[in-house]
Write a protein that holds these residues in place. Structure first.
Motif, PDB file in Angstrom:
ATOM      1  N   PHE A  22     -17.083  25.155  10.098  1.00  0.00           N
ATOM      2  CA  PHE A  22     -15.836  25.787  10.532  1.00  0.00           C
ATOM      3  C   PHE A  22     -14.671  24.836  10.301  1.00  0.00           C
ATOM      4  CE2 PHE A  22     -17.616  23.588  14.143  1.00  0.00           C
ATOM      5  CZ  PHE A  22     -16.559  23.168  14.937  1.00  0.00           C
ATOM      6  N   CYS A  23     -13.469  25.294  10.618  1.00  0.00           N
ATOM      7  CA  CYS A  23     -12.295  24.459  10.375  1.00  0.00           C
ATOM      8  C   CYS A  23     -11.360  24.470  11.571  1.00  0.00           C
ATOM      9  CB  CYS A  23     -11.553  24.903   9.118  1.00  0.00           C
ATOM     10  SG  CYS A  23     -10.840  26.542   9.224  1.00  0.00           S
ATOM     11  N   GLU A 143     -15.610  23.639  -1.012  1.00  0.00           N
ATOM     12  CA  GLU A 143     -15.833  24.219   0.317  1.00  0.00           C
ATOM     13  C   GLU A 143     -16.791  25.410   0.237  1.00  0.00           C
ATOM     14  OE1 GLU A 143     -15.222  23.010   3.146  1.00  0.00           O
ATOM     15  OE2 GLU A 143     -13.143  22.475   3.476  1.00  0.00           O
ATOM     16  N   GLU A 144     -16.696  26.224  -0.813  1.00  0.00           N
ATOM     17  CA  GLU A 144     -17.644  27.328  -1.003  1.00  0.00           C
ATOM     18  C   GLU A 144     -19.064  26.799  -1.167  1.00  0.00           C
ATOM     19  OE1 GLU A 144     -16.914  30.493  -3.866  1.00  0.00           O
ATOM     20  OE2 GLU A 144     -14.762  30.028  -3.718  1.00  0.00           O
ATOM     21  N   GLU A 145     -19.216  25.755  -1.966  1.00  0.00           N
ATOM     22  CA  GLU A 145     -20.535  25.160  -2.196  1.00  0.00           C
ATOM     23  C   GLU A 145     -21.117  24.590  -0.905  1.00  0.00           C
ATOM     24  OE1 GLU A 145     -20.966  22.619  -5.765  1.00  0.00           O
ATOM     25  OE2 GLU A 145     -18.943  23.333  -6.270  1.00  0.00           O
ATOM     26  N   VAL A 174      -8.699  28.745   3.162  1.00  0.00           N
ATOM     27  CA  VAL A 174      -9.459  27.923   4.098  1.00  0.00           C
ATOM     28  C   VAL A 174     -10.296  28.805   5.023  1.00  0.00           C
ATOM     29  CG1 VAL A 174      -9.275  26.318   6.044  1.00  0.00           C
ATOM     30  CG2 VAL A 174      -7.869  25.975   4.007  1.00  0.00           C
ATOM     31  N   VAL A 175      -9.676  29.819   5.600  1.00  0.00           N
ATOM     32  CA  VAL A 175     -10.396  30.709   6.518  1.00  0.00           C
ATOM     33  C   VAL A 175     -11.551  31.405   5.797  1.00  0.00           C
ATOM     34  CG1 VAL A 175     -10.190  32.784   7.949  1.00  0.00           C
ATOM     35  CG2 VAL A 175      -8.454  30.989   8.101  1.00  0.00           C
ATOM     36  N   ALA A 181     -12.180  29.639  12.354  1.00  0.00           N
ATOM     37  CA  ALA A 181     -11.137  28.618  12.401  1.00  0.00           C
ATOM     38  C   ALA A 181     -10.618  28.473  13.824  1.00  0.00           C
ATOM     39  CB  ALA A 181      -9.991  28.993  11.471  1.00  0.00           C
ATOM     40  N   LEU A 182     -10.265  27.249  14.154  1.00  0.00           N
ATOM     41  CA  LEU A 182      -9.605  26.925  15.420  1.00  0.00           C
ATOM     42  C   LEU A 182      -8.152  26.586  15.122  1.00  0.00           C
ATOM     43  CD1 LEU A 182     -12.024  24.359  17.072  1.00  0.00           C
ATOM     44  CD2 LEU A 182     -11.299  26.500  18.093  1.00  0.00           C
TER      45      LEU A 182
END
Length: 192
Positions: A22-23, A143-145, A174-175, A181-182
């Motif tokens: 998560f981000c 990020e996908e990987e 990003v989401v 996401a936070l």
């Protein structure tokens, strides 16, 4: 193993399964500390190997100091090597270039190291403040990987993004590359 829940350390999130990626969107150093200190504390207290890759606005020294100020026995966790706090330059830009394969292989090595040394898994965070616009597409693919690699492993990951460096399209990217996401809204943390 994927179904085994782990304490996130973040009250709003609670427990999560291995493979959670998560981000966090942040605006200040304090935003990072508010989320990352309890996140890493939970990992340290629950037999996980932790790796914290820092970037502006939080240096490695400030991250270590924040950990020591908030987490009981932080010195012993640091001394025995259960947590590594390193700069983005030494992880993402080693050899002066971003290389997603090298970084993914590095995470796999850290996970193998953790498991060989009796830890339940790897808990990590990487701050993307260093990321420049010309590297955005390659980093987004990375990020996908990560989802494919981490989703099948004893890994928990939180990627941190400065809202000051993201436009609306970046936030959507990003989401889309994270399970959730936070972000801080009106002084309270919220999930997106």
């Amino acid at each position: 193993m994927k179904d085994q829940l782990r304490k996130s350390g973040i009250e709003l999130i609670g427990e999560v399964p291995w493979g959670t990626h998560f981000c966090q969107f942040y605006q200040t150093k304090e935003n990072l500390i508010d989320i990352l200190i309890p996140y890493f504390q939970a990992g340290l207290e629950n037999n996980e190997f932790c790796m914290w890759v820092t970037s502006q606005p939080l240096t490695t020294e400030e991250a270590e100091e924040a950990l020591k100020n908030a987490v009981p026995y932080a010195d012993s966790y640091l001394k025995k090597g259960q947590i590594e706090i390193i700069s983005y330059k030494d992880w993402y830009l080693k050899e002066d270039a971003f290389d997603s394969n090298r970084i993914l292989n590095g995470w796999a090595k850290k996970l193998n190291h953790a498991l060989k040394n009796g830890y339940d898994g790897l808990r990590l965070s990487g701050n993307t403040f260093w990321l420049e616009k010309e590297d955005w597409n390659e980093f987004s693919q990375y990020e996908e990987e990560i989802n494919d690699v981490f989703g099948k492993s004893n890994v928990l990951a939180i990627c941190t993004y400065s809202l000051d460096k993201c436009n609306a399209d970046d936030v959507i990217d990003v989401v889309n590359n994270h399970q959730f996401a936070l972000t801080e809204l009106e002084g309270e943390w919220a999930l997106m």
